[in-house]
Design a protein around this motif. Structure first.
Motif, PDB file in Angstrom:
ATOM      1  N   LEU A   1      50.381 -96.145 -13.688  1.00  0.00           N
ATOM      2  CA  LEU A   1      51.059 -94.865 -13.498  1.00  0.00           C
ATOM      3  C   LEU A   1      51.310 -94.583 -12.016  1.00  0.00           C
ATOM      4  O   LEU A   1      52.378 -94.085 -11.639  1.00  0.00           O
ATOM      5  CB  LEU A   1      50.237 -93.734 -14.120  1.00  0.00           C
ATOM      6  CG  LEU A   1      50.074 -93.764 -15.643  1.00  0.00           C
ATOM      7  CD1 LEU A   1      49.157 -92.638 -16.102  1.00  0.00           C
ATOM      8  CD2 LEU A   1      51.429 -93.666 -16.345  1.00  0.00           C
ATOM      9  N   ILE A   2      50.335 -94.909 -11.179  1.00  0.00           N
ATOM     10  CA  ILE A   2      50.506 -94.705  -9.731  1.00  0.00           C
ATOM     11  C   ILE A   2      51.629 -95.588  -9.203  1.00  0.00           C
ATOM     12  O   ILE A   2      52.483 -95.142  -8.410  1.00  0.00           O
ATOM     13  CB  ILE A   2      49.192 -95.014  -8.992  1.00  0.00           C
ATOM     14  CG1 ILE A   2      48.125 -93.971  -9.349  1.00  0.00           C
ATOM     15  CG2 ILE A   2      49.411 -95.016  -7.473  1.00  0.00           C
ATOM     16  CD1 ILE A   2      46.726 -94.336  -8.878  1.00  0.00           C
ATOM     17  N   GLU A   3      51.648 -96.837  -9.625  1.00  0.00           N
ATOM     18  CA  GLU A   3      52.712 -97.755  -9.199  1.00  0.00           C
ATOM     19  C   GLU A   3      54.072 -97.221  -9.616  1.00  0.00           C
ATOM     20  O   GLU A   3      55.046 -97.274  -8.841  1.00  0.00           O
ATOM     21  CB  GLU A   3      52.477 -99.147  -9.799  1.00  0.00           C
ATOM     22  CG  GLU A   3      51.218 -99.853  -9.330  1.00  0.00           C
ATOM     23  CD  GLU A   3      51.383-100.509  -7.965  1.00  0.00           C
ATOM     24  OE1 GLU A   3      52.413-100.277  -7.303  1.00  0.00           O
ATOM     25  OE2 GLU A   3      50.457-101.242  -7.570  1.00  0.00           O
ATOM     26  N   ASP A   4      54.177 -96.690 -10.831  1.00  0.00           N
ATOM     27  CA  ASP A   4      55.445 -96.128 -11.317  1.00  0.00           C
ATOM     28  C   ASP A   4      55.895 -94.958 -10.446  1.00  0.00           C
ATOM     29  O   ASP A   4      57.080 -94.837 -10.094  1.00  0.00           O
ATOM     30  CB  ASP A   4      55.298 -95.658 -12.769  1.00  0.00           C
ATOM     31  CG  ASP A   4      55.157 -96.810 -13.749  1.00  0.00           C
ATOM     32  OD1 ASP A   4      55.436 -97.966 -13.360  1.00  0.00           O
ATOM     33  OD2 ASP A   4      54.752 -96.553 -14.903  1.00  0.00           O
ATOM     34  N   VAL A   5      54.956 -94.091 -10.098  1.00  0.00           N
ATOM     35  CA  VAL A   5      55.293 -92.913  -9.283  1.00  0.00           C
ATOM     36  C   VAL A   5      55.742 -93.339  -7.888  1.00  0.00           C
ATOM     37  O   VAL A   5      56.734 -92.817  -7.353  1.00  0.00           O
ATOM     38  CB  VAL A   5      54.096 -91.957  -9.199  1.00  0.00           C
ATOM     39  CG1 VAL A   5      54.283 -90.958  -8.072  1.00  0.00           C
ATOM     40  CG2 VAL A   5      53.916 -91.220 -10.511  1.00  0.00           C
ATOM     41  N   LEU A   6      55.039 -94.273  -7.283  1.00  0.00           N
ATOM     42  CA  LEU A   6      55.400 -94.709  -5.934  1.00  0.00           C
ATOM     43  C   LEU A   6      56.764 -95.385  -5.910  1.00  0.00           C
ATOM     44  O   LEU A   6      57.500 -95.276  -4.921  1.00  0.00           O
ATOM     45  CB  LEU A   6      54.331 -95.650  -5.381  1.00  0.00           C
ATOM     46  CG  LEU A   6      52.975 -94.994  -5.071  1.00  0.00           C
ATOM     47  CD1 LEU A   6      51.969 -96.050  -4.646  1.00  0.00           C
ATOM     48  CD2 LEU A   6      53.118 -93.924  -3.993  1.00  0.00           C
ATOM     49  N   ALA A   7      57.109 -96.058  -7.001  1.00  0.00           N
ATOM     50  CA  ALA A   7      58.431 -96.682  -7.078  1.00  0.00           C
ATOM     51  C   ALA A   7      59.530 -95.621  -7.171  1.00  0.00           C
ATOM     52  O   ALA A   7      60.605 -95.765  -6.574  1.00  0.00           O
ATOM     53  CB  ALA A   7      58.495 -97.618  -8.281  1.00  0.00           C
ATOM     54  N   ALA A   8      59.242 -94.546  -7.907  1.00  0.00           N
ATOM     55  CA  ALA A   8      60.252 -93.504  -8.109  1.00  0.00           C
ATOM     56  C   ALA A   8      60.261 -92.464  -6.986  1.00  0.00           C
ATOM     57  O   ALA A   8      61.298 -91.866  -6.693  1.00  0.00           O
ATOM     58  CB  ALA A   8      60.003 -92.808  -9.449  1.00  0.00           C
ATOM     59  N   HIS A   9      59.101 -92.243  -6.354  1.00  0.00           N
ATOM     60  CA  HIS A   9      58.976 -91.191  -5.341  1.00  0.00           C
ATOM     61  C   HIS A   9      58.192 -91.720  -4.136  1.00  0.00           C
ATOM     62  O   HIS A   9      57.033 -91.322  -3.910  1.00  0.00           O
ATOM     63  CB  HIS A   9      58.266 -89.965  -5.931  1.00  0.00           C
ATOM     64  CG  HIS A   9      58.898 -89.412  -7.161  1.00  0.00           C
ATOM     65  ND1 HIS A   9      60.004 -88.594  -7.137  1.00  0.00           N
ATOM     66  CD2 HIS A   9      58.579 -89.578  -8.470  1.00  0.00           C
ATOM     67  CE1 HIS A   9      60.340 -88.266  -8.370  1.00  0.00           C
ATOM     68  NE2 HIS A   9      59.489 -88.849  -9.199  1.00  0.00           N
ATOM     69  N   PRO A  10      58.792 -92.566  -3.337  1.00  0.00           N
ATOM     70  CA  PRO A  10      58.073 -93.158  -2.196  1.00  0.00           C
ATOM     71  C   PRO A  10      57.740 -92.159  -1.092  1.00  0.00           C
ATOM     72  O   PRO A  10      56.976 -92.493  -0.181  1.00  0.00           O
ATOM     73  CB  PRO A  10      59.044 -94.231  -1.699  1.00  0.00           C
ATOM     74  CG  PRO A  10      60.398 -93.769  -2.148  1.00  0.00           C
ATOM     75  CD  PRO A  10      60.179 -93.078  -3.451  1.00  0.00           C
ATOM     76  N   ASP A  11      58.297 -90.941  -1.172  1.00  0.00           N
ATOM     77  CA  ASP A  11      58.105 -89.966  -0.104  1.00  0.00           C
ATOM     78  C   ASP A  11      57.057 -88.904  -0.437  1.00  0.00           C
ATOM     79  O   ASP A  11      56.994 -87.874   0.238  1.00  0.00           O
ATOM     80  CB  ASP A  11      59.433 -89.280   0.222  1.00  0.00           C
ATOM     81  CG  ASP A  11      60.032 -88.550  -0.984  1.00  0.00           C
ATOM     82  OD1 ASP A  11      59.642 -88.857  -2.135  1.00  0.00           O
ATOM     83  OD2 ASP A  11      60.891 -87.670  -0.773  1.00  0.00           O
ATOM     84  N   ILE A  12      56.217 -89.123  -1.442  1.00  0.00           N
ATOM     85  CA  ILE A  12      55.218 -88.111  -1.776  1.00  0.00           C
ATOM     86  C   ILE A  12      54.164 -88.006  -0.674  1.00  0.00           C
ATOM     87  O   ILE A  12      53.927 -88.949   0.086  1.00  0.00           O
ATOM     88  CB  ILE A  12      54.533 -88.404  -3.134  1.00  0.00           C
ATOM     89  CG1 ILE A  12      53.829 -89.763  -3.113  1.00  0.00           C
ATOM     90  CG2 ILE A  12      55.525 -88.299  -4.277  1.00  0.00           C
ATOM     91  CD1 ILE A  12      52.975 -90.018  -4.345  1.00  0.00           C
ATOM     92  N   ASP A  13      53.530 -86.832  -0.621  1.00  0.00           N
ATOM     93  CA  ASP A  13      52.502 -86.563   0.381  1.00  0.00           C
ATOM     94  C   ASP A  13      51.090 -86.615  -0.199  1.00  0.00           C
ATOM     95  O   ASP A  13      50.126 -86.849   0.536  1.00  0.00           O
ATOM     96  CB  ASP A  13      52.732 -85.177   0.996  1.00  0.00           C
ATOM     97  CG  ASP A  13      54.096 -85.054   1.636  1.00  0.00           C
ATOM     98  OD1 ASP A  13      54.330 -85.722   2.654  1.00  0.00           O
ATOM     99  OD2 ASP A  13      54.927 -84.288   1.095  1.00  0.00           O
TER     100      ASP A  13
END
Length: 373
Positions: free
Chosen positions: A248-260
């Motif tokens: 799930l973390i990998e999926d989020v980082l792929a879709a939203h690389p600019d999260i804080d």
């Protein structure tokens, strides 16, 4: 005591109980920075607790202390059912129920269903275990899914203690659990403070869809952020196995690389560290869990996790066993109680009593306790 007693409350005097370590190789997945004596030799009672007036989470609440019985009157058979033993959170619960059963002089049998997707398996395990059990302690996979089972147990006169996760049934005898809404709320408030009121983007991982605790966490987290500048750019539900949370973390980082921020289950916080390190994002993305495990403890020590509140998992297990004994022996008991929440950061880590929450180093899952052992 410094509180007004609810209608049903423990009154018996009890001695302070010492924690003792047993078991062999550790099954935690989080490294070796947890103190070897984290729980050994420390007395847990009296414990500071929140006390609800009844089973409902929104009922009147007061502060108080919890002290268990010295010993059970007879070696009762208590069955404990949990969703799984795949992470150290439930290992802490296992430690609490096993040691309290041993110290109280009762028999304990634990069954685990293997994951939050296995409601049918948990139901069958409870039905089988109940045949020889005098009382049951249940960490439920589903908020509503075990209600018929609880109805049958209650009709058979078997006390049912709802531990950690929460169930909607009004037939449970007592609850030993905290509000995951509150856990998520104080985590969200930490996030607002940590971000200094600036506009930030957050990925949120509440846990398994349909689990009562995860649904409560979702509600508390989103409500606390309502008037803030925090933007939740993605919410990812999923099982609390480390592999599942890593995907799930990998999926989020792929879709939203600019999260804080990455905020979520303790397993999410544990899994995030290596992933962020491999992507050279450790200095850019801050991480918090909304409950506590050895992995979050180690992460806070090492700086890979910034914060996590403790719900004193081991104490929840200890209290649940004591509630079951009191119900069986027709003694007064607190109907709904949970340890006070404690927010843990690097600044407060030195004052945090890990014995309330974590199994000691070397603790292996204990599925059977025989009275007198």
């Amino acid at each position: 005591m410094h509180f007004r007693y609810p209608a049903v409350l423990a009154t018996s005097a009890a001695a302070l109980l010492a924690l003792t370590a047993c078991g062999s190789a550790s099954t935690t997945e989080s490294g070796g920075d947890t103190p070897a004596s984290a729980a050994a030799g420390k007395s847990w009672a009296p414990a500071k607790v929140d006390i609800w007036a009844d089973l409902a989470m929104d009922s009147e609440r007061s502060k108080g202390e919890y002290t268990p019985l010295d010993k059970a009157e007879k070696p009762w058979n208590i069955c404990v059912s949990v969703p799984h033993m795949k992470d150290a959170y439930w290992l802490g619960l296992n430690y609490g129920v096993a040691e309290q059963a041993r110290e109280s002089g009762v028999n304990m049998t634990m069954v685990e269903a293997g994951g939050y997707e296995n409601l049918d398996k948990q139901t069958q395990q409870i039905e089988d275990c109940a045949q020889s059990a005098d009382a049951l302690v249940i960490g439920a996979i589903s908020y509503d899914g075990l209600n018929k089972t609880v109805d049958r147990l209650a009709a058979a006169g078997k006390p049912v203690i709802d531990v950690v996760n929460g169930m909607s049934s009004d037939k449970v005898t007592a609850k030993s659990l905290v509000s995951f809404n509150d856990l998520a709320d104080i985590t969200a408030k930490w996030l607002i403070e940590d971000s200094k009121g600036e506009a930030v983007k957050v990925a949120w991982f509440p846990g398994p869809s349909g689990a009562g605790w995860a649904e409560a966490g979702e509600e508390g987290f989103k409500a606390a952020l309502k008037d803030s500048k925090v933007e939740v750019v993605d919410t990812k539900w999923g099982d609390t196995g480390k592999d599942a949370q890593s995907r799930l973390i990998e999926d989020v980082l792929a879709a939203h690389p600019d999260i804080d921020y990455i905020i979520g289950t303790a397993v999410t916080a544990e899994a995030a560290g290596p992933i962020l390190r491999d992507r050279s994002l450790s200095d850019k993305i801050r991480v918090a869990g909304y409950y506590f495990t050895p992995g979050t403890y180690t992460g806070i020590q090492r700086g890979t996790v910034q914060a996590a509140p403790s719900d004193s998992t081991a104490l929840q297990g200890r209290i649940a066993i004591d509630q079951a004994i009191r119900a069986l022996e027709k003694k007064e008991f607190m109907k709904h109680v949970g340890p006070e929440l404690v927010m843990v950061t690097k600044d407060t880590l030195g004052d945090f009593d890990v014995a309330t929450t974590l199994a000691p180093d070397g603790w292996s899952p204990t599925f059977t306790v025989k009275a007198g052992s």
